[in-house]
Design a protein around this motif. Structure first.
Motif, short mmCIF file in Angstrom:
data_model
loop_
_atom_site.label_atom_id
_atom_site.label_comp_id
_atom_site.label_asym_id
_atom_site.label_seq_id
_atom_site.Cartn_x
_atom_site.Cartn_y
_atom_site.Cartn_z
N GLY A 44 0.81 -1.22 0.00
CA GLY A 44 0.00 0.00 0.00
C GLY A 44 0.83 1.26 0.00
N ILE A 45 1.95 1.25 0.71
CA ILE A 45 2.72 2.49 0.86
C ILE A 45 3.61 2.78 -0.35
CG2 ILE A 45 4.78 1.70 2.07
CD1 ILE A 45 4.12 4.13 4.00
N TYR A 46 4.11 1.76 -1.01
CA TYR A 46 4.98 2.01 -2.16
C TYR A 46 4.27 2.81 -3.25
CZ TYR A 46 7.98 1.41 -6.17
OH TYR A 46 8.74 1.65 -7.28
N PRO A 47 3.11 2.36 -3.74
CA PRO A 47 2.46 3.17 -4.77
C PRO A 47 2.01 4.54 -4.25
CG PRO A 47 1.16 1.20 -4.29
CD PRO A 47 2.41 1.11 -3.51
N THR A 48 1.68 4.63 -2.96
CA THR A 48 1.28 5.91 -2.40
C THR A 48 2.43 6.91 -2.46
OG1 THR A 48 -0.25 4.79 -0.91
CG2 THR A 48 0.36 7.03 -0.34
N ILE A 49 3.61 6.48 -2.06
CA ILE A 49 4.77 7.38 -2.08
C ILE A 49 5.16 7.73 -3.51
CG2 ILE A 49 7.24 7.51 -1.57
CD1 ILE A 49 6.65 6.02 1.02
N VAL A 50 5.11 6.75 -4.41
CA VAL A 50 5.46 7.02 -5.81
C VAL A 50 4.49 8.03 -6.40
CG1 VAL A 50 5.57 6.01 -8.12
CG2 VAL A 50 6.65 4.84 -6.19
N LEU A 51 3.21 7.82 -6.21
CA LEU A 51 2.21 8.75 -6.78
C LEU A 51 2.30 10.14 -6.15
CD1 LEU A 51 -0.87 6.38 -7.13
CD2 LEU A 51 0.60 7.28 -8.95
N VAL A 67 13.77 17.84 2.74
CA VAL A 67 12.62 18.75 2.80
C VAL A 67 11.44 18.15 2.04
CG1 VAL A 67 11.79 21.07 2.21
CG2 VAL A 67 14.14 20.74 3.04
N ARG A 68 11.71 17.56 0.88
CA ARG A 68 10.63 16.89 0.12
C ARG A 68 10.02 15.77 0.94
NH1 ARG A 68 12.96 15.06 -5.39
NH2 ARG A 68 14.93 15.51 -4.39
N LEU A 69 10.88 14.98 1.58
CA LEU A 69 10.38 13.88 2.40
C LEU A 69 9.60 14.38 3.61
CD1 LEU A 69 13.36 11.37 2.30
CD2 LEU A 69 11.17 11.22 1.12
N ALA A 76 1.74 10.75 3.15
CA ALA A 76 1.62 9.31 2.89
C ALA A 76 1.13 8.58 4.14
CB ALA A 76 2.95 8.74 2.44
N ALA A 77 1.63 8.97 5.31
CA ALA A 77 1.19 8.33 6.55
C ALA A 77 -0.29 8.57 6.81
CB ALA A 77 2.03 8.83 7.73
N ALA A 78 -0.75 9.79 6.58
CA ALA A 78 -2.17 10.10 6.76
C ALA A 78 -3.03 9.28 5.79
CB ALA A 78 -2.41 11.59 6.56
N ALA A 79 -2.60 9.20 4.55
CA ALA A 79 -3.35 8.41 3.57
C ALA A 79 -3.39 6.94 3.97
CB ALA A 79 -2.71 8.56 2.18
N ILE A 84 -6.06 4.03 3.08
CA ILE A 84 -5.55 2.86 2.37
C ILE A 84 -5.56 1.61 3.26
CG2 ILE A 84 -3.55 1.92 1.15
CD1 ILE A 84 -2.99 4.92 0.39
N ASN A 85 -4.94 1.68 4.45
CA ASN A 85 -4.89 0.49 5.31
C ASN A 85 -6.26 -0.04 5.71
OD1 ASN A 85 -2.28 -0.39 5.44
ND2 ASN A 85 -1.79 0.64 7.35
N PRO A 86 -7.20 0.81 6.11
CA PRO A 86 -8.52 0.25 6.44
C PRO A 86 -9.16 -0.49 5.26
CG PRO A 86 -8.36 2.47 7.29
CD PRO A 86 -7.14 2.23 6.45
N ARG A 87 -9.02 0.04 4.07
CA ARG A 87 -9.58 -0.63 2.88
C ARG A 87 -8.86 -1.93 2.57
NH1 ARG A 87 -11.15 4.39 -1.11
NH2 ARG A 87 -12.22 5.56 0.51
#
Length: 98
Positions: A44-51, A67-69, A76-79, A84-87
């Protein structure tokens, strides 16, 4: 002194629920396999960070990586926590506990 009367119907339903719980015992959720939860989180987190990285690159592209991170990681953590995780856990819940 300020007690409200309880209707007989409501009292009966409470008794029925208490009887059912006493017979079956408390319900305990099945144990989630940590390795599977880790794998699901990575998926779940890999595509979230990439997008998020691709979407914010025009705005944040000139900034230093830390700074970008600092912008991407909280987003990403909020998403992951609220969307994402609940789904993913609803979708793959049976697999997580096998």
């Amino acid at each position: 002194m300020n007690e409200r009367p309880v209707s007989p119907l409501r009292e009966q339903s409470r008794d029925a629920v208490a009887d059912a719980e006493a017979r079956s015992g408390p319900t305990v959720p099945a144990a989630v396999r940590r390795g599977k939860l880790w794998l699901l989180t990575v998926c779940g987190i890999y595509p979230t960070i990439v997008l998020l990285g691709l979407a914010t690159d025009p705005v944040l592209g000139d900034l230093y990586l830390p700074v970008r991170l600092a912008v991407l990681v909280p987003a990403a953590a909020a998403a992951m926590v609220w969307q994402i995780n609940p789904r993913l856990q609803r979708r793959f819940g049976a697999w997580l506990t096998r």
